[in-house]
Design a protein around this motif. Structure first.
Motif, PDB file in Angstrom:
ATOM      1  N   MET A   1      98.135 -24.101  63.921  1.00 37.66           N
ATOM      2  CA  MET A   1      99.316 -24.142  64.769  1.00 37.66           C
ATOM      3  C   MET A   1     100.335 -25.144  64.251  1.00 37.66           C
ATOM      4  SD  MET A   1      98.938 -21.966  67.256  1.00 37.66           S
ATOM      5  CE  MET A   1     100.203 -22.532  68.400  1.00 37.66           C
ATOM      6  N   LEU A   2     101.589 -24.804  64.438  1.00 37.10           N
ATOM      7  CA  LEU A   2     102.720 -25.678  64.135  1.00 37.10           C
ATOM      8  C   LEU A   2     103.516 -25.837  65.420  1.00 37.10           C
ATOM      9  CD1 LEU A   2     104.564 -27.056  61.903  1.00 37.10           C
ATOM     10  CD2 LEU A   2     105.824 -24.887  61.907  1.00 37.10           C
ATOM     11  N   TYR A   3     104.065 -27.038  65.626  1.00 40.10           N
ATOM     12  CA  TYR A   3     104.811 -27.304  66.848  1.00 40.10           C
ATOM     13  C   TYR A   3     106.157 -27.954  66.528  1.00 40.10           C
ATOM     14  CZ  TYR A   3     100.084 -26.833  68.711  1.00 40.10           C
ATOM     15  OH  TYR A   3      98.830 -26.377  69.003  1.00 40.10           O
ATOM     16  N   LEU A   4     107.082 -27.786  67.448  1.00 40.33           N
ATOM     17  CA  LEU A   4     108.350 -28.506  67.385  1.00 40.33           C
ATOM     18  C   LEU A   4     108.674 -28.970  68.795  1.00 40.33           C
ATOM     19  CD1 LEU A   4     110.682 -29.367  65.485  1.00 40.33           C
ATOM     20  CD2 LEU A   4     111.930 -27.373  66.337  1.00 40.33           C
ATOM     21  N   GLN A   5     108.548 -30.256  69.024  1.00 42.45           N
ATOM     22  CA  GLN A   5     108.926 -30.841  70.307  1.00 42.45           C
ATOM     23  C   GLN A   5     110.405 -31.162  70.257  1.00 42.45           C
ATOM     24  OE1 GLN A   5     107.068 -31.373  73.181  1.00 42.45           O
ATOM     25  NE2 GLN A   5     109.048 -31.949  74.074  1.00 42.45           N
ATOM     26  N   MET A   6     111.161 -30.576  71.168  1.00 42.19           N
ATOM     27  CA  MET A   6     112.609 -30.754  71.177  1.00 42.19           C
ATOM     28  C   MET A   6     113.013 -31.460  72.463  1.00 42.19           C
ATOM     29  SD  MET A   6     113.816 -27.045  69.672  1.00 42.19           S
ATOM     30  CE  MET A   6     113.347 -26.161  71.142  1.00 42.19           C
ATOM     31  N   ASN A   7     113.545 -32.650  72.313  1.00 47.03           N
ATOM     32  CA  ASN A   7     113.996 -33.443  73.461  1.00 47.03           C
ATOM     33  C   ASN A   7     115.505 -33.638  73.394  1.00 47.03           C
ATOM     34  OD1 ASN A   7     111.279 -33.783  74.251  1.00 47.03           O
ATOM     35  ND2 ASN A   7     111.086 -35.638  73.000  1.00 47.03           N
TER      36      ASN A   7
END
Length: 122
Positions: free
Chosen positions: A78-84
């Protein structure tokens, strides 16, 4: 052939957060570097972030530094991108990408996902 499937896009208000996910399958050893690109309406696809297999090497586009965080879980593929602190200008289709070289430009991408829409409203 590595398959990439994104999820987690949606509609969010400016200032809010979203986490994108990308599930990889197939010969994932080919996906040494993984990353995210985006394409806003009327614009070309642009680099957002990449991460190496170990996670020890990351890079971000200037316009997301300090707001977005890329991570990966190799055990789960899995790859993630947390965008705040999302901004209206972050509205785009976000694409998962993978390759043997740092995927900081489209020419280095060997595999693409189909994209997931992120819409940031005022």
């Amino acid at each position: 052939q590595v398959q990439l499937v994104e999820s987690g896009g949606g509609l969010v208000q400016a200032g809010g957060s979203l986490r994108l996910s990308c599930a990889a399958s197939g010969p994932t050893a080919s996906a040494h570097f993984m990353g995210w690109f985006r394409r806003a309406p009327g614009k070309e696809r642009e680099f957002v972030a990449f991460i190496s297999w170990s996670g020890g090497n990351t890079d971000y586009a200037d316009f997301v530094k300090g707001r977005f965080t890329i991570s990966r879980d190799n055990a789960k593929n899995m790859l993630y991108l947390q965008m705040n602190s999302l901004k209206i200008e972050d509205t785009a289709v976000y694409y998962c990408a993978a390759g043997r070289l740092p995927v900081s430009r489209t020419s280095r991408v060997d595999y693409w996902g189909q994209g997931t829409q992120v819409t940031v409203s005022s």
